[in-house]
Scaffold this motif. Structure first.
Motif, PDB file in Angstrom:
ATOM      1  N   ASP A  71       0.804  -1.216   0.000  1.00  0.00           N
ATOM      2  CA  ASP A  71       0.000   0.000   0.000  1.00  0.00           C
ATOM      3  C   ASP A  71       0.841   1.272   0.000  1.00  0.00           C
ATOM      4  O   ASP A  71       0.292   2.379   0.077  1.00  0.00           O
ATOM      5  N   HIS A  72       2.158   1.102  -0.138  1.00  0.00           N
ATOM      6  CA  HIS A  72       3.070   2.250  -0.215  1.00  0.00           C
ATOM      7  C   HIS A  72       3.942   2.228  -1.471  1.00  0.00           C
ATOM      8  O   HIS A  72       4.420   3.278  -1.884  1.00  0.00           O
ATOM      9  N   VAL A  73       4.147   1.048  -2.059  1.00  0.00           N
ATOM     10  CA  VAL A  73       5.100   0.956  -3.178  1.00  0.00           C
ATOM     11  C   VAL A  73       4.507   0.439  -4.480  1.00  0.00           C
ATOM     12  O   VAL A  73       5.067   0.690  -5.549  1.00  0.00           O
ATOM     13  N   ASP A  74       3.388  -0.283  -4.435  1.00  0.00           N
ATOM     14  CA  ASP A  74       2.888  -0.911  -5.661  1.00  0.00           C
ATOM     15  C   ASP A  74       2.436   0.107  -6.697  1.00  0.00           C
ATOM     16  O   ASP A  74       2.478  -0.150  -7.903  1.00  0.00           O
ATOM     17  N   LEU A  87      15.446   7.196  -7.290  1.00  0.00           N
ATOM     18  CA  LEU A  87      14.611   6.426  -6.370  1.00  0.00           C
ATOM     19  C   LEU A  87      15.428   6.135  -5.119  1.00  0.00           C
ATOM     20  O   LEU A  87      16.423   5.424  -5.159  1.00  0.00           O
ATOM     21  N   LEU A  88      14.999   6.700  -3.998  1.00  0.00           N
ATOM     22  CA  LEU A  88      15.756   6.646  -2.749  1.00  0.00           C
ATOM     23  C   LEU A  88      15.055   5.721  -1.768  1.00  0.00           C
ATOM     24  O   LEU A  88      13.859   5.869  -1.493  1.00  0.00           O
ATOM     25  N   LEU A  89      15.829   4.769  -1.234  1.00  0.00           N
ATOM     26  CA  LEU A  89      15.243   3.783  -0.329  1.00  0.00           C
ATOM     27  C   LEU A  89      16.329   3.084   0.489  1.00  0.00           C
ATOM     28  O   LEU A  89      17.525   3.238   0.235  1.00  0.00           O
ATOM     29  N   HIS A  90      15.896   2.310   1.460  1.00  0.00           N
ATOM     30  CA  HIS A  90      16.793   1.519   2.311  1.00  0.00           C
ATOM     31  C   HIS A  90      17.300   0.301   1.524  1.00  0.00           C
ATOM     32  O   HIS A  90      16.563  -0.252   0.705  1.00  0.00           O
ATOM     33  N   PRO A  91      18.538  -0.154   1.767  1.00  0.00           N
ATOM     34  CA  PRO A  91      19.083  -1.287   1.004  1.00  0.00           C
ATOM     35  C   PRO A  91      18.276  -2.582   1.116  1.00  0.00           C
ATOM     36  O   PRO A  91      18.370  -3.442   0.236  1.00  0.00           O
ATOM     37  N   ASP A  92      17.478  -2.754   2.164  1.00  0.00           N
ATOM     38  CA  ASP A  92      16.705  -3.994   2.321  1.00  0.00           C
ATOM     39  C   ASP A  92      15.418  -4.004   1.518  1.00  0.00           C
ATOM     40  O   ASP A  92      14.808  -5.063   1.341  1.00  0.00           O
ATOM     41  N   LEU A  93      14.984  -2.846   1.026  1.00  0.00           N
ATOM     42  CA  LEU A  93      13.614  -2.745   0.522  1.00  0.00           C
ATOM     43  C   LEU A  93      13.375  -3.571  -0.742  1.00  0.00           C
ATOM     44  O   LEU A  93      12.446  -4.384  -0.789  1.00  0.00           O
ATOM     45  N   LEU A  94      14.164  -3.380  -1.763  1.00  0.00           N
ATOM     46  CA  LEU A  94      13.887  -4.051  -3.040  1.00  0.00           C
ATOM     47  C   LEU A  94      13.969  -5.562  -2.910  1.00  0.00           C
ATOM     48  O   LEU A  94      13.262  -6.293  -3.612  1.00  0.00           O
ATOM     49  N   GLY A  95      14.806  -6.045  -1.994  1.00  0.00           N
ATOM     50  CA  GLY A  95      14.923  -7.487  -1.788  1.00  0.00           C
ATOM     51  C   GLY A  95      13.680  -8.118  -1.210  1.00  0.00           C
ATOM     52  O   GLY A  95      13.526  -9.347  -1.241  1.00  0.00           O
ATOM     53  N   LYS A  96      12.761  -7.314  -0.684  1.00  0.00           N
ATOM     54  CA  LYS A  96      11.510  -7.825  -0.126  1.00  0.00           C
ATOM     55  C   LYS A  96      10.370  -7.817  -1.140  1.00  0.00           C
ATOM     56  O   LYS A  96       9.284  -8.330  -0.847  1.00  0.00           O
ATOM     57  N   LEU A  97      10.598  -7.232  -2.303  1.00  0.00           N
ATOM     58  CA  LEU A  97       9.569  -7.189  -3.340  1.00  0.00           C
ATOM     59  C   LEU A  97       9.685  -8.402  -4.252  1.00  0.00           C
ATOM     60  O   LEU A  97      10.747  -9.030  -4.342  1.00  0.00           O
ATOM     61  N   PRO A  98       8.606  -8.758  -4.958  1.00  0.00           N
ATOM     62  CA  PRO A  98       8.718  -9.799  -5.980  1.00  0.00           C
ATOM     63  C   PRO A  98       9.837  -9.456  -6.963  1.00  0.00           C
ATOM     64  O   PRO A  98      10.049  -8.279  -7.290  1.00  0.00           O
ATOM     65  N   GLU A  99      10.551 -10.461  -7.422  1.00  0.00           N
ATOM     66  CA  GLU A  99      11.741 -10.243  -8.249  1.00  0.00           C
ATOM     67  C   GLU A  99      11.441  -9.399  -9.481  1.00  0.00           C
ATOM     68  O   GLU A  99      12.214  -8.500  -9.836  1.00  0.00           O
ATOM     69  N   GLN A 101       9.032  -7.168  -9.939  1.00  0.00           N
ATOM     70  CA  GLN A 101       8.740  -5.795  -9.552  1.00  0.00           C
ATOM     71  C   GLN A 101      10.019  -5.047  -9.178  1.00  0.00           C
ATOM     72  O   GLN A 101      10.244  -3.919  -9.623  1.00  0.00           O
ATOM     73  N   ALA A 102      10.874  -5.683  -8.386  1.00  0.00           N
ATOM     74  CA  ALA A 102      12.138  -5.055  -8.007  1.00  0.00           C
ATOM     75  C   ALA A 102      13.002  -4.790  -9.231  1.00  0.00           C
ATOM     76  O   ALA A 102      13.637  -3.726  -9.343  1.00  0.00           O
ATOM     77  N   GLY A 103      13.030  -5.742 -10.159  1.00  0.00           N
ATOM     78  CA  GLY A 103      13.812  -5.569 -11.382  1.00  0.00           C
ATOM     79  C   GLY A 103      13.319  -4.406 -12.216  1.00  0.00           C
ATOM     80  O   GLY A 103      14.116  -3.648 -12.785  1.00  0.00           O
ATOM     81  N   ALA A 104      11.998  -4.241 -12.285  1.00  0.00           N
ATOM     82  CA  ALA A 104      11.427  -3.123 -13.047  1.00  0.00           C
ATOM     83  C   ALA A 104      11.809  -1.789 -12.424  1.00  0.00           C
ATOM     84  O   ALA A 104      12.147  -0.827 -13.130  1.00  0.00           O
ATOM     85  N   TYR A 105      11.789  -1.726 -11.098  1.00  0.00           N
ATOM     86  CA  TYR A 105      12.156  -0.490 -10.428  1.00  0.00           C
ATOM     87  C   TYR A 105      13.632  -0.157 -10.654  1.00  0.00           C
ATOM     88  O   TYR A 105      13.997   1.003 -10.864  1.00  0.00           O
ATOM     89  N   ASP A 108      13.863   1.141 -14.254  1.00  0.00           N
ATOM     90  CA  ASP A 108      13.153   2.389 -14.565  1.00  0.00           C
ATOM     91  C   ASP A 108      13.707   3.608 -13.839  1.00  0.00           C
ATOM     92  O   ASP A 108      13.403   4.743 -14.223  1.00  0.00           O
ATOM     93  N   PHE A 109      14.507   3.382 -12.772  1.00  0.00           N
ATOM     94  CA  PHE A 109      14.949   4.490 -11.929  1.00  0.00           C
ATOM     95  C   PHE A 109      16.453   4.431 -11.668  1.00  0.00           C
ATOM     96  O   PHE A 109      17.079   3.377 -11.796  1.00  0.00           O
ATOM     97  N   HIS A 110      17.012   5.582 -11.296  1.00  0.00           N
ATOM     98  CA  HIS A 110      18.368   5.623 -10.759  1.00  0.00           C
ATOM     99  C   HIS A 110      18.253   5.337  -9.262  1.00  0.00           C
ATOM    100  O   HIS A 110      17.869   6.221  -8.483  1.00  0.00           O
ATOM    101  N   VAL A 111      18.534   4.111  -8.865  1.00  0.00           N
ATOM    102  CA  VAL A 111      18.292   3.684  -7.492  1.00  0.00           C
ATOM    103  C   VAL A 111      19.429   4.141  -6.576  1.00  0.00           C
ATOM    104  O   VAL A 111      20.609   3.915  -6.863  1.00  0.00           O
ATOM    105  N   ILE A 112      19.054   4.789  -5.481  1.00  0.00           N
ATOM    106  CA  ILE A 112      19.996   5.188  -4.438  1.00  0.00           C
ATOM    107  C   ILE A 112      19.579   4.456  -3.166  1.00  0.00           C
ATOM    108  O   ILE A 112      18.480   4.665  -2.653  1.00  0.00           O
ATOM    109  N   GLU A 113      20.444   3.594  -2.668  1.00  0.00           N
ATOM    110  CA  GLU A 113      20.157   2.843  -1.450  1.00  0.00           C
ATOM    111  C   GLU A 113      21.000   3.413  -0.314  1.00  0.00           C
ATOM    112  O   GLU A 113      22.221   3.518  -0.441  1.00  0.00           O
ATOM    113  N   SER A 114      20.341   3.771   0.776  1.00  0.00           N
ATOM    114  CA  SER A 114      21.067   4.403   1.878  1.00  0.00           C
ATOM    115  C   SER A 114      20.543   3.922   3.222  1.00  0.00           C
ATOM    116  O   SER A 114      19.351   4.047   3.509  1.00  0.00           O
ATOM    117  N   ARG A 115      21.450   3.388   4.023  1.00  0.00           N
ATOM    118  CA  ARG A 115      21.115   2.992   5.383  1.00  0.00           C
ATOM    119  C   ARG A 115      21.263   4.183   6.335  1.00  0.00           C
ATOM    120  O   ARG A 115      20.662   4.224   7.401  1.00  0.00           O
TER     121      ARG A 115
END
Length: 251
Positions: A71-74, A87-99, A101-105, A108-115
């Protein structure tokens, strides 16, 4: 600083004829010369509402995701950005999504992962991983520690403004960390607080916390049930905000 709520469980009176609502959360934040799309609900409603409210999402500088729940990412699957956004998010986030969906993100985006806290513009922070220090806040969801759950904090002339997505980390934990990162006392706190009637200890601790902190603006939304909203209103005089509402603060 202006924040417009593109998606929330309810719809505001002023937007009832133009916008739609769904269970979820999405906010558009304009501050410090940048524009942030914070969460996207679970469908394309945030896009439809943005258009109805006169917001051009193509001007987004950062997309920030608070945690991995549907209800926040789909809703991001329904984006129509003409160019790649950050696209800014925590390093654990994409690993919790279906493969897929995570691959599409990632595609589609310049992903920045930051703890750690990430400063998107001067005084505008993605908080990263939130320290869990309050004993009355569980800081987890159904056995998942939810280490990726985060929020946004902004330094303003009147103090820190905090925008949370769902507060699985605990809204008081989030606020304490926002104070540390910004170096300011709380001025405003808004967004999902994740408080429910069955968890009286957490609600009581939260009320005590905000009584002591005394932020001028307190707006629990999304994942707070009606009995708890009533308690918060009686104790703290909160105001509920909904889809289509906007709120401004001096930078």
């Amino acid at each position: 600083m202006k924040t417009t709520f593109l998606c929330e469980n309810q719809i505001s009176h002023k937007a009832a004829r133009t916008c739609l609502a769904e269970w979820g959360f999405s906010a558009f934040i304009e501050v410090g010369g940048i524009r942030i799309l914070f969460d996207t609900g679970h469908s394309g409603i945030y896009r439809t509402n943005a258009q109805k409210l006169g917001i051009d999402l193509q001007k987004t500088d950062f997309v920030v995701l608070s945690h991995y729940h549907w209800d926040h990412v789909d809703g991001l699957q329904y984006h129509d950005f003409a160019e790649k956004k950050r696209l800014l998010l925590h390093p654990d986030l994409l690993g919790k999504l279906p493969e897929q969906q995570a691959g599409a993100y990632r595609a589609d985006f310049h992903v920045i992962e930051s703890r750690s806290p990430f400063e998107m513009a001067p005084g505008v922070f993605y908080l990263g991983e939130i320290p869990r220090t309050k004993g009355f806040e569980k800081g987890s969801y159904k056995g998942d520690p939810m280490l990726e759950d985060s929020a946004i904090a902004v330094k303003t002339s009147n103090g820190a403004v905090v925008i949370s997505g769902c507060s699985h980390a605990g809204i008081c934990n989030i606020c304490d960390y926002a104070k540390e990162v910004t170096g300011q006392a709380l001025h405003a706190v808004m967004g999902g607080f994740h408080l429910f009637e069955h968890d009286e200890e957490t609600t009581a601790g939260t009320i005590d916390y905000f009584r002591a902190e005394k932020p001028e603006h307190l707006h629990p939304m999304h994942c707070v049930d009606f009995p708890t909203l009533s308690k918060l209103h009686s104790a703290l005089g909160i105001q509920k905000l909904s889809t289509g509402d906007d709120i401004e603060f001096a930078d």
